[in-house]
Write a protein that holds these residues in place. Structure first.
Motif, PDB file in Angstrom:
ATOM      1  N   UNK A   1       9.195  19.435  -2.442  1.00 17.71           N
ATOM      2  CA  UNK A   1       7.745  19.377  -2.072  1.00 17.71           C
ATOM      3  C   UNK A   1       7.169  18.084  -2.300  1.00 17.71           C
ATOM      4  N   UNK A   2       6.806  17.097  -1.537  1.00 18.41           N
ATOM      5  CA  UNK A   2       6.113  15.733  -1.833  1.00 18.41           C
ATOM      6  C   UNK A   2       4.803  16.089  -1.898  1.00 18.41           C
ATOM      7  N   UNK A   3       4.248  17.008  -1.444  1.00 22.22           N
ATOM      8  CA  UNK A   3       2.789  17.452  -1.325  1.00 22.22           C
ATOM      9  C   UNK A   3       2.675  19.020  -1.035  1.00 22.22           C
ATOM     10  N   UNK A   4       1.449  19.475  -1.208  1.00 23.80           N
ATOM     11  CA  UNK A   4       1.263  20.775  -0.882  1.00 23.80           C
ATOM     12  C   UNK A   4       1.353  21.099   0.589  1.00 23.80           C
TER      13      UNK A   4
ATOM     14  N   UNK B   1       3.472  16.309  -8.230  1.00 24.67           N
ATOM     15  CA  UNK B   1       4.475  16.276  -7.145  1.00 24.67           C
ATOM     16  C   UNK B   1       5.085  15.097  -7.228  1.00 24.67           C
ATOM     17  N   UNK B   2       6.258  15.057  -6.637  1.00 25.62           N
ATOM     18  CA  UNK B   2       7.171  15.952  -6.215  1.00 25.62           C
ATOM     19  C   UNK B   2       7.595  17.148  -6.924  1.00 25.62           C
ATOM     20  N   UNK B   3       7.819  18.074  -6.338  1.00 25.42           N
ATOM     21  CA  UNK B   3       8.409  19.523  -7.208  1.00 25.42           C
ATOM     22  C   UNK B   3       9.517  20.145  -6.296  1.00 25.42           C
ATOM     23  N   UNK B   4      10.252  20.787  -7.054  1.00 25.40           N
ATOM     24  CA  UNK B   4      11.544  21.143  -6.427  1.00 25.40           C
ATOM     25  C   UNK B   4      11.459  22.723  -6.736  1.00 25.40           C
TER      26      UNK B   4
ATOM     27  N   UNK C   1       0.645  -1.217   0.213  1.00 22.50           N
ATOM     28  CA  UNK C   1      -0.070  -0.124   0.138  1.00 22.50           C
ATOM     29  C   UNK C   1       0.963   1.337   0.000  1.00 22.50           C
ATOM     30  N   UNK C   2       0.564   2.486  -0.797  1.00 21.15           N
ATOM     31  CA  UNK C   2       1.324   3.320  -1.011  1.00 21.15           C
ATOM     32  C   UNK C   2       0.234   4.637  -1.143  1.00 21.15           C
ATOM     33  N   UNK C   3       0.822   5.786  -0.568  1.00 27.90           N
ATOM     34  CA  UNK C   3      -0.286   7.011  -0.442  1.00 27.90           C
ATOM     35  C   UNK C   3       0.019   7.505  -1.651  1.00 27.90           C
ATOM     36  N   UNK C   4      -1.278   7.812  -2.428  1.00 28.63           N
ATOM     37  CA  UNK C   4      -1.190   8.519  -3.571  1.00 28.63           C
ATOM     38  C   UNK C   4      -0.376   9.683  -3.633  1.00 28.63           C
ATOM     39  N   UNK C   5       0.276  10.003  -4.633  1.00 24.50           N
ATOM     40  CA  UNK C   5       1.085  11.262  -4.741  1.00 24.50           C
ATOM     41  C   UNK C   5       0.422  12.390  -5.638  1.00 24.50           C
TER      42      UNK C   5
END
Length: 339
Positions: free
Chosen positions: A63-66, A50-53, A42-46
């Protein structure tokens, strides 16, 4: 020997402990490493995009998420956040210095105010932000314990308004770029593009109204009595005046702001004086009274004809207000074009 923790590290330790407890709870509930129904882990949805540098003033942040809990230091970052409809992310504001735009006033007043000036590092930590957005360089004053490194050590990301990144020249393009960058960080690029388009339309309309009119010499009066503190050639104010059909008489001042002598003001014969209005520097009426009472300025055209344009300081900074300032300036410099 026991280990001593600074307040920031103590808070970081407590958060890490809480996270570990939460993780243990999840593992006990689901089973360590148990697969999901599709057979994979199981993995959290991205979130999309994202990610954005982002490279901000030489500080690179991925940033992996806002960010979800934001503290803004100074008013113009808060107004930008609200204009992007991100009020639910802002958990604290600080340092209001002008009347808030009417359409944003209700939302702004609903956010807790942490301090009338820059809040202390500890006061900011109490709001438990994951992102701090500063409007002036003083937001991250190292001598006051608010360096960007100190926030990073506490696990908090930071962003400084690009006007204070040491860039040689600030223009309206910086405003548009700032909005788009914040839109990217918070995962709302479409909102940012729409806001930029709306502001560009506002600026374009004002510029069109004064197109072909002779440029009006403008002196910016921020503050000062023995000398005048004014906007220099590298300031956003200079670009706003240009777009509004004017010319900053101190364009040759090689800085964003600087001191000039009253003799220099007299020599340059400004026809309009743009007064920057903000808390702590005297009221607009006090500034006008001072200027009109100086015998040495009596023959300056702007003084003789009492031609003043008042701009909130926040309207002369990189933020959503600058587009409004172009319209206000254009009307003050070329009133006949708007009749």
């Amino acid at each position: 020997m026991s280990q001593l923790f600074t307040p920031a590290r103590t808070r970081g330790f407590l958060r890490a402990t809480a996270a570990a407890v939460a993780l243990s709870s999840v593992l006990l509930t689901t089973g360590c490493g148990s697969p999901d129904e599709s057979g994979g882990d199981a993995k959290a949805a991205v979130p999309a995009g994202f990610p954005v540098t982002i490279d901000n003033c030489g500080v690179k942040t991925t940033y992996d998420e806002p960010p979800s809990r934001v503290v803004t230091i100074h008013q113009h970052p808060a107004e930008l956040m609200l204009a992007l409809r991100l009020k639910d992310r802002v958990v604290g504001t600080a340092f209001p210095d002008s009347a808030v735009l009417p359409e944003l006033k209700k939302d702004y007043e609903a956010i807790p105010e942490l301090a009338k000036k820059e809040p202390s590092f500890e006061r900011i930590l109490d709001a438990e932000p994951d992102f701090v957005y500063g409007g002036y360089g003083s937001a991250f004053a190292e001598n006051e314990g608010r360096s960007r490194t100190a926030f990073a050590d506490a696990g908090i990301d930071t962003y400084l308004n690009r006007e204070y990144c040491g860039k040689k020249q600030v223009t309206m393009k910086d405003t548009y770029d700032e909005i788009r960058t914040i839109g990217t960080i918070f995962g709302v690029p479409d909102r940012a593009d729409k806001l930029v388009t709306d502001l560009q339309r506002r600026v374009g309309k004002a510029a069109t109204e004064v197109e072909g009119e002779p440029g009006v010499p403008v002196f910016v009066y921020d503050s000062g009595d023995k000398s005048a503190f004014t906007a220099g050639g590298k300031s956003l104010g200079t670009d706003l005046i240009r777009l509004a059909g004017g010319e900053n008489v101190f364009t040759d001042l090689d800085d964003v702001f600087g001191d000039v002598s009253w003799e220099q003001v007299v020599e340059r014969k400004p026809e309009v004086i743009a007064i920057y209005d903000y808390a702590g520097a005297g009221s607009v009426d006090e500034k006008k009274k001072f200027l009109l009472s100086q015998p040495a300025l009596a023959d300056v055209p702007a003084i003789r004809n009492k031609r003043f344009v008042v701009l909130p300081l926040t309207a002369t900074l990189v933020g959503i207000r600058s587009a409004y300032a172009v319209d206000d300036l254009a009307r003050g410099l070329h009133p006949k074009s708007f009749r």
